[in-house]
Design an enzyme around this catalytic site. Sequence first.
Site, short mmCIF file in Angstrom:
data_model
loop_
_atom_site.label_atom_id
_atom_site.label_comp_id
_atom_site.label_asym_id
_atom_site.label_seq_id
_atom_site.Cartn_x
_atom_site.Cartn_y
_atom_site.Cartn_z
CE LYS A 192 -3.84 -2.40 2.31
NZ LYS A 192 -4.64 -2.51 3.56
CE1 TYR A 225 -9.38 -3.17 0.56
CE2 TYR A 225 -8.59 -1.22 -0.58
CZ TYR A 225 -8.34 -2.34 0.21
OH TYR A 225 -7.05 -2.62 0.64
CG PHE A 237 -13.03 1.42 7.55
CD1 PHE A 237 -12.52 0.85 6.38
CD2 PHE A 237 -13.68 0.59 8.46
CE1 PHE A 237 -12.66 -0.51 6.12
CE2 PHE A 237 -13.82 -0.78 8.22
CZ PHE A 237 -13.31 -1.32 7.04
NE ARG A 287 -6.36 -12.66 4.76
CZ ARG A 287 -7.10 -11.55 4.79
NH1 ARG A 287 -6.91 -10.58 3.88
NH2 ARG A 287 -8.01 -11.37 5.72
CB THR A 341 -7.10 -6.37 9.77
OG1 THR A 341 -7.54 -7.49 9.00
CG2 THR A 341 -7.46 -5.09 9.04
NE ARG A 379 -1.95 -5.84 7.21
CZ ARG A 379 -3.07 -6.38 6.75
NH1 ARG A 379 -3.66 -7.36 7.43
NH2 ARG A 379 -3.60 -5.94 5.62
CG ASN A 390 -3.40 -2.58 7.07
OD1 ASN A 390 -3.35 -2.05 5.97
ND2 ASN A 390 -4.40 -3.34 7.45
CG HIS A 420 -4.91 -6.34 -0.44
ND1 HIS A 420 -6.12 -6.51 0.17
CD2 HIS A 420 -4.94 -7.11 -1.56
CE1 HIS A 420 -6.86 -7.35 -0.56
NE2 HIS A 420 -6.17 -7.73 -1.61
CD GLU A 438 -8.52 -9.14 -3.96
OE1 GLU A 438 -7.33 -9.39 -3.66
OE2 GLU A 438 -9.42 -9.03 -3.11
P1 RTP Z 1 -6.62 -6.19 3.22
O1 RTP Z 1 -7.87 -6.40 2.40
O2 RTP Z 1 -6.01 -4.82 3.01
O3 RTP Z 1 -5.63 -7.30 3.14
O4 RTP Z 1 -7.10 -6.12 4.70
P2 RTP Z 1 -7.92 -7.16 5.57
O5 RTP Z 1 -8.55 -8.21 4.72
O6 RTP Z 1 -6.98 -7.58 6.63
O7 RTP Z 1 -9.03 -6.20 6.18
P3 RTP Z 1 -10.46 -5.72 5.64
O8 RTP Z 1 -11.41 -5.88 6.75
O9 RTP Z 1 -10.79 -6.32 4.31
O10 RTP Z 1 -10.19 -4.16 5.45
C1 RTP Z 1 -9.52 -3.69 4.34
C2 RTP Z 1 -8.59 -2.59 4.75
O11 RTP Z 1 -9.35 -1.47 5.23
C3 RTP Z 1 -8.63 -0.80 6.23
N1 RTP Z 1 -9.41 -0.76 7.46
N2 RTP Z 1 -9.52 0.30 8.20
N3 RTP Z 1 -11.40 0.41 11.28
C4 RTP Z 1 -10.64 0.88 10.32
O12 RTP Z 1 -10.24 2.02 10.29
C5 RTP Z 1 -10.28 -0.03 9.24
N4 RTP Z 1 -10.65 -1.30 9.15
C6 RTP Z 1 -10.09 -1.77 8.01
C7 RTP Z 1 -7.31 -1.52 6.42
O13 RTP Z 1 -6.31 -0.91 5.61
C8 RTP Z 1 -7.64 -2.92 5.91
O14 RTP Z 1 -6.47 -3.60 5.53
#
Ligand code: RTP
Length: 155
Positions: free
Chosen positions: A16, A56, A64, A92, A98, A109, A119, A122, A133
């Site tokens: 990112k 997304y 968010f 992962r 996350t 991370r 973070n 992705h 994707e």
């Molecule tokens: P990624 O898709 O980036 O690998 O992340 P992830 O599956 O671990 O998490 P996901 O729930 O899909 O969220 C995507 C990205 O959104 C941002 N995020 N911000 N509470 C918050 O402010 C918040 N929650 C999620 C993070 O950058 C997360 O990786």
Amino acid sequence: LVASLEQVEQTYIMVKPDGVQRGLVGEIISRFERKGFKLTGLKLFQCPKELAEEHYKDLKTKSFYPTLIDYITSGPVVCMVWEGVGVVASARKLIGSTNPLQAEPGTIRGDLAVQTGRNVVHGSDSPENGKRETALWFKEGELCEWTPAQAPWLM
Ligand code: RTP
């Protein structure tokens, strides 16, 4: 020792904008290389807003979401496709939780980040999303199928 084709998965990994700004690209690529997965796509890319929104789209209703779109489009990202048996779940694990404060030490991370909103990386969350994707971020001619010369030593 040779994996059958249907066992081989594809995952979309992205450094990112914060990871690029902080000079972590090499470190992150190294972790996947050293693990033994195969890189089949790689580019530095300024993500347009429409693509970030498509990527997304499942998070559209989250509070968010607007901040997330601003974050992902705030500077160049490094887009990658990695292949291998079990690569989706393993990536992962290498990436960690996350929320970087909950991510285990030893994960990307866990070692390199503190904020969920910054973070650094992705990774696709299922083999289906790995394919979706990959098709979203790469054109067919940008991917490269190849056989690593040292493969027999890894299998
Ligand atoms: P990624 O898709 O980036 O690998 O992340 P992830 O599956 O671990 O998490 P996901 O729930 O899909 O969220 C995507 C990205 O959104 C941002 N995020 N911000 N509470 C918050 O402010 C918040 N929650 C999620 C993070 O950058 C997360 O990786």
